[in-house]
Design a protein around this motif. Structure first.
Motif, short mmCIF file in Angstrom:
data_model
loop_
_atom_site.label_atom_id
_atom_site.label_comp_id
_atom_site.label_asym_id
_atom_site.label_seq_id
_atom_site.Cartn_x
_atom_site.Cartn_y
_atom_site.Cartn_z
N ARG A 173 -1.60 9.22 9.88
CA ARG A 173 -2.07 8.22 10.92
C ARG A 173 -2.18 8.89 12.28
O ARG A 173 -2.51 8.30 13.29
CB ARG A 173 -0.51 7.18 11.09
N TYR B 32 -3.20 -2.07 4.07
CA TYR B 32 -4.26 -2.21 3.09
C TYR B 32 -4.06 -3.81 2.42
O TYR B 32 -4.97 -4.05 1.61
CB TYR B 32 -4.31 -1.26 2.12
N MET C 126 1.37 1.60 4.02
CA MET C 126 0.30 0.92 3.08
C MET C 126 0.42 -0.53 3.15
O MET C 126 -0.57 -1.21 2.66
CB MET C 126 0.93 1.28 1.54
N ASP D 194 -13.42 8.87 3.60
CA ASP D 194 -13.65 9.81 2.15
C ASP D 194 -13.97 11.29 2.39
O ASP D 194 -13.29 12.19 1.70
CB ASP D 194 -14.71 9.07 1.24
N SER E 144 -3.86 2.46 -1.03
CA SER E 144 -4.93 3.21 -0.43
C SER E 144 -5.65 3.84 -1.63
O SER E 144 -6.94 3.96 -1.58
CB SER E 144 -4.60 4.36 0.61
N THR E 145 -5.06 4.40 -2.64
CA THR E 145 -5.74 5.01 -3.80
C THR E 145 -6.39 4.09 -4.65
O THR E 145 -7.55 4.25 -5.16
CB THR E 145 -4.59 5.80 -4.66
N LEU F 260 -7.83 1.24 -3.58
CA LEU F 260 -8.92 0.78 -2.73
C LEU F 260 -9.95 1.84 -2.99
O LEU F 260 -11.30 1.49 -3.05
CB LEU F 260 -8.71 0.45 -1.35
N LYS F 261 -9.57 3.27 -3.09
CA LYS F 261 -10.37 4.11 -3.12
C LYS F 261 -11.37 4.10 -4.37
O LYS F 261 -12.46 4.22 -4.77
CB LYS F 261 -10.03 5.53 -3.01
N ASP G 87 -9.89 1.85 7.22
CA ASP G 87 -8.85 3.00 7.17
C ASP G 87 -8.84 3.37 8.68
O ASP G 87 -10.05 2.92 9.45
CB ASP G 87 -9.12 4.00 6.28
N LYS H 276 -2.51 10.50 1.44
CA LYS H 276 -2.28 9.22 2.09
C LYS H 276 -3.13 9.59 3.56
O LYS H 276 -2.67 10.68 4.12
CB LYS H 276 -0.97 8.67 2.38
N THR H 277 -3.83 8.80 4.05
CA THR H 277 -4.49 8.84 5.46
C THR H 277 -3.34 9.43 6.34
O THR H 277 -2.57 8.46 6.79
CB THR H 277 -5.40 7.98 5.85
#
Length: 510
Positions: free
Chosen positions: A474, A227, A224, A454, A140-141, A143-144, A379, A471-472
């Motif tokens: 859930r 992703y 993860m 974001d 996730s990081t 992809l950011k 996400d 981490k988002t």
């Protein structure tokens, strides 16, 4: 604890690995003895052990704890009390994770992280021919960072073309660091990067910008894993490598087969890292009212799920990590685990209990319906809506398009099918509750605008979370965070069909 060896000597490293995994039980006993002997005088251990540092006293007298049991000690140390409350040596840093976010990391502001990210990308582009691997703590990081590149590539190219960094980069370390790489104008390189970034699709953009890169290092297991399709899209087939299983609390294991597919990654426990205990997770029979039965590292069973309980040199004793690990085998006498997810119920309305693992699988199945329409799930998170009867599950989805500058307009029929596909993957208790909408209402997907997650991350960072560790979640229960997402909703869809029950039960029983 370990014999001296040269970490640059591959043969010595492999020999050490063979030794500590072959003698896992003896190593574990030695680790526990060393931890207890060193820390016996601490306030925490004195309160339970009364100077007794043998293994049996440890198991009989020390409770299994969570962060809630421990946070008062951490707060006291953070506020200046002596480190020997829990540990025999000075504590240099306290790390906050999404599991236990204190106010200790507020100095890691989003502004500072933005400047750092920008300069690291700028250096990476200037040195593109020398980059052999790329990575981030989590998929996730990573992809950011790609999203950040998508928003700033034009400005980065301008910096490369002129040989001068943008004026808004004011951090002294960033300015000093970038000066070592951005020494002169390079219009040829700027034009090459512009050519790649301005193409209609960003498929394989990582491989195109860094042609000599051999792999991507980032955690792509557990939560993860969702992703992975996006990582593969942007990275153009570069191997995705999850090297370590490391938490904020301690290092646990290594991936001894780094080129294995993400779905096949197992981590070999390194017995010298900490003292490890495990209690078995039986998902639907946990609430027994009794303490869990704990087993030692070498006594876990292949195919069973466990939550790790760690005791570390740095002052954590019988501390629950909250992770779910599935035993896949052994390397010598050290167990190998697959990271499954977090050990918690994320959604529940009636008798249903939907765990993180269940939700991740259901969403992974549903998002396959997006692929024929050139859409990607960027996400997601979820919550229970109990404002009406019966209550229902709500998923917040941020969607993206594989083609640049194309407005995301999901087909209502496709989205309704996604709702239904999620429900079809949930367990029989949920699906039974959905019959006739008596106990559980139809699942709802709310599509949020681009950048919504974001904004969610920025909210948690402002509360003390680290950008690199974020981490988002859930499932969301924080009312302020939910308001942020609700303000970004652009469309809503609900399941129009009731998921099967008897037929599904028949198939699953085979």
């Amino acid at each position: 604890m370990l014999t001296k060896f040269d970490p640059t000597n591959l043969k010595a490293c492999l020999s050490l690995l063979e030794d500590i995994t072959s003698n896992a039980n003896q190593i574990q006993d030695s680790v526990l003895e060393a931890i207890l002997t060193r820390n016996a005088h601490t306030e925490y251990l004195r309160g339970f052990l009364n100077g007794q540092v043998d293994k049996q006293s440890f198991k009989n007298n020390l409770p299994i704890v969570t962060y809630e049991d421990y946070h008062s000690y951490i707060d006291r140390i953070a506020n200046g009390e002596p480190f020997d409350l829990i540990c025999d040596r000075p504590i240099i840093v306290l790390l906050a994770s999404e599991k236990n976010c204190t106010s200790l990391l507020r100095n890691f502001t989003w502004v500072g992280q933005t400047q750092s990210m920008y300069c690291q990308l700028l250096c990476g582009l200037v040195e593109r021919g020398n980059v052999s691997r790329l990575g981030a703590p989590f998929a996730s990081t990573f992809l950011k960072v790609i999203k950040f590149l998508e928003n700033h590539w034009s400005e980065l190219c301008s910096n490369i073309r002129t040989g001068r960094v943008s004026d808004w980069i004011t951090d002294a370390n960033c300015v000093s660091g970038i000066g070592k790489f951005l020494e002169a104008p390079n219009p040829e390189l700027a034009s090459l990067i512009e050519q790649e970034c301005s193409k209609t699709s960003w498929e394989a953009i990582v491989r195109r910008l860094w042609p000599n890169a051999k792999c991507i290092e980032a955690v792509v297991t557990g939560s993860m894993a969702q992703y992975i399709p996006m990582m593969e899209f942007y990275c153009g087939g570069l191997p995705l490598i999850s090297t370590f299983y490391v938490s904020s609390e301690c290092s646990v294991g290594l991936n001894l087969d780094p080129l294995s597919k993400p779905c096949d990654v197992s981590y070999t426990t390194i017995p010298s890292m900490a003292y490890f205990e495990f209690f078995e997770i039986k998902k639907y029979h946990q609430e027994t009212g009794h303490d869990p039965v704990v087993v030692d590292l070498v006594d876990v069973k292949v195919g069973h799920d466990y939550e790790p309980v760690i005791t570390t040199f740095s002052g954590l004793y019988r501390y629950r990590l909250g992770d779910v690990l599935r035993v896949t085998g052994f390397y010598n006498n050290a167990p190998q685990f697959r990271f499954v997810g977090r050990q918690k119920v994320v959604l529940s309305i009636d008798m249903d209990k939907t765990y993180e693992e269940d939700l991740l699988k259901a969403v992974a199945n549903a998002k396959l319906l997006l692929e024929p329409h050139e859409l990607m799930l960027i996400d997601f998170t979820s919550r229970v809506d109990s404002s009406s009867f019966p209550g229902h599950y709500v998923l917040y989805w941020e969607l993206g398009c594989k083609v640049k500058d194309v407005k995301v307009e999901p087909d209502p029929e496709v989205m309704e099918e996604c709702c239904f596909a999620v429900e079809e993957c949930l367990d029989s208790v949920y699906r039974n509750g959905r019959r006739n909408d008596k106990n559980i209402g139809p699942l709802e997907i709310k599509v949020v605008r681009s950048g919504a997650f974001d904004e969610l991350m920025s909210f948690f960072v402002s509360r003390g979370s680290s950008v690199s560790q974020f981490k988002t979640p859930r499932s969301l229960t924080n009312e302020e965070a939910l308001k942020i997402l609700e303000a970004t909703v652009v469309s809503k869809f609900v399941s129009r069909k009731v998921p099967s029950w008897e037929l599904h039960e028949l198939h699953s029983s085979r």
